[in-house]
Design a protein around this motif. Sequence first.
Motif, PDB file in Angstrom:
ATOM      1  N   LYS A   7       0.877  -1.176   0.110  1.00 29.20           N
ATOM      2  CA  LYS A   7      -0.028  -0.098   0.147  1.00 29.20           C
ATOM      3  C   LYS A   7       0.862   1.401   0.141  1.00 29.20           C
ATOM      4  O   LYS A   7       0.549   2.189  -0.688  1.00 29.20           O
ATOM      5  CB  LYS A   7      -0.994  -0.023   1.275  1.00 29.20           C
ATOM      6  N   ALA A   8       2.055   1.427   0.688  1.00 26.85           N
ATOM      7  CA  ALA A   8       2.694   2.403   0.636  1.00 26.85           C
ATOM      8  C   ALA A   8       3.477   2.654  -0.715  1.00 26.85           C
ATOM      9  O   ALA A   8       3.637   3.847  -0.993  1.00 26.85           O
ATOM     10  CB  ALA A   8       3.987   1.929   1.742  1.00 26.85           C
ATOM     11  N   VAL A   9       3.830   1.800  -1.338  1.00 31.63           N
ATOM     12  CA  VAL A   9       4.332   1.838  -2.501  1.00 31.63           C
ATOM     13  C   VAL A   9       3.225   2.394  -3.667  1.00 31.63           C
ATOM     14  O   VAL A   9       3.162   3.591  -4.376  1.00 31.63           O
ATOM     15  CB  VAL A   9       5.071   0.467  -3.254  1.00 31.63           C
ATOM     16  N   GLY A  10       1.926   1.923  -3.475  1.00 37.62           N
ATOM     17  CA  GLY A  10       0.939   2.288  -4.239  1.00 37.62           C
ATOM     18  C   GLY A  10       0.457   3.599  -3.933  1.00 37.62           C
ATOM     19  O   GLY A  10       0.209   4.542  -4.933  1.00 37.62           O
ATOM     20  N   GLU A  11       0.507   4.074  -2.610  1.00 40.81           N
ATOM     21  CA  GLU A  11       0.355   5.440  -2.398  1.00 40.81           C
ATOM     22  C   GLU A  11       1.161   6.555  -2.969  1.00 40.81           C
ATOM     23  O   GLU A  11       1.051   7.674  -3.482  1.00 40.81           O
ATOM     24  CB  GLU A  11       0.177   5.512  -0.656  1.00 40.81           C
ATOM     25  N   LYS A  12       2.522   6.267  -3.048  1.00 42.38           N
ATOM     26  CA  LYS A  12       3.599   7.125  -3.745  1.00 42.38           C
ATOM     27  C   LYS A  12       3.334   7.033  -4.947  1.00 42.38           C
ATOM     28  O   LYS A  12       3.309   8.241  -5.487  1.00 42.38           O
ATOM     29  CB  LYS A  12       4.865   6.390  -3.319  1.00 42.38           C
TER      30      LYS A  12
END
Length: 251
Positions: free
Chosen positions: A166-171
């Motif tokens: 999710k963190a990569v997706g948010e970036k």
Amino acid sequence: MEGDTKALAVVEEIVGEVQSLKLPENRIRVQIALADLLWQRDEKRARSLFSAAVASFGEITGDVASEDPEYYGLAQLPSQMRQEMVRAVAKHDARLALEFLHSTRPAVPQSAYAHVDFETQLEMALASEVAEKDPNEALRIAQESLKKGIDYQAINLLYKLNSPDKAVGEKLLGSILSSLRNTSFTRSPGSWYVALTLLRIWSENNRVPQGQQRTTFDIRLPNLDEQAARQLSSGILEAVLNDGLGGSPQL
């Protein structure tokens, strides 16, 4: 070990025969196939085979005479081979694939915007190719590509990156929203698709009760919020209003 030795010997025999192939596209296909086969056993040799394929690629990128009866097919060949080579090496070294993509970028055609769209499409396809294996590298490639323009494949990559991390997706979503704010919708068809898709995702996220299964979209990221939705809506509306007047709407 003995089996590996025999297999490598056979490969080297094939490599020796490759040079006798007249058509460079045939040499390239054999060279990248052998490089793929060897990469896990002998990376150094595999890389040298890919370098040989790059040299062969140089033979098919020259000007094609327009009076040639096979002009159309020959004119499309460099682009086709370039994509095949990128896909082949991306499985093993995404940075090498990106370097090859950049080093073989063709001259800008009459439509510079079409050129940018095609290049960003290739870069996004490369990012998607490595997303599962290396999400952070896929994110890096995508963010660099988004600085030049936006392609519809950004949404496909967002799906891929959002699932495992999710963190990569948010970036990535943050970079997509930033790119949309600086993109002329009238000059970038992909921006329309991306903006409308993100707005539809936000709408569905807020229409379907929490916990209920949805059958279409499933992207829930903190930065796809009401503020982002308002920016997307105003950008789309401005583009619609200004397009007929020849304007260059910005999101």
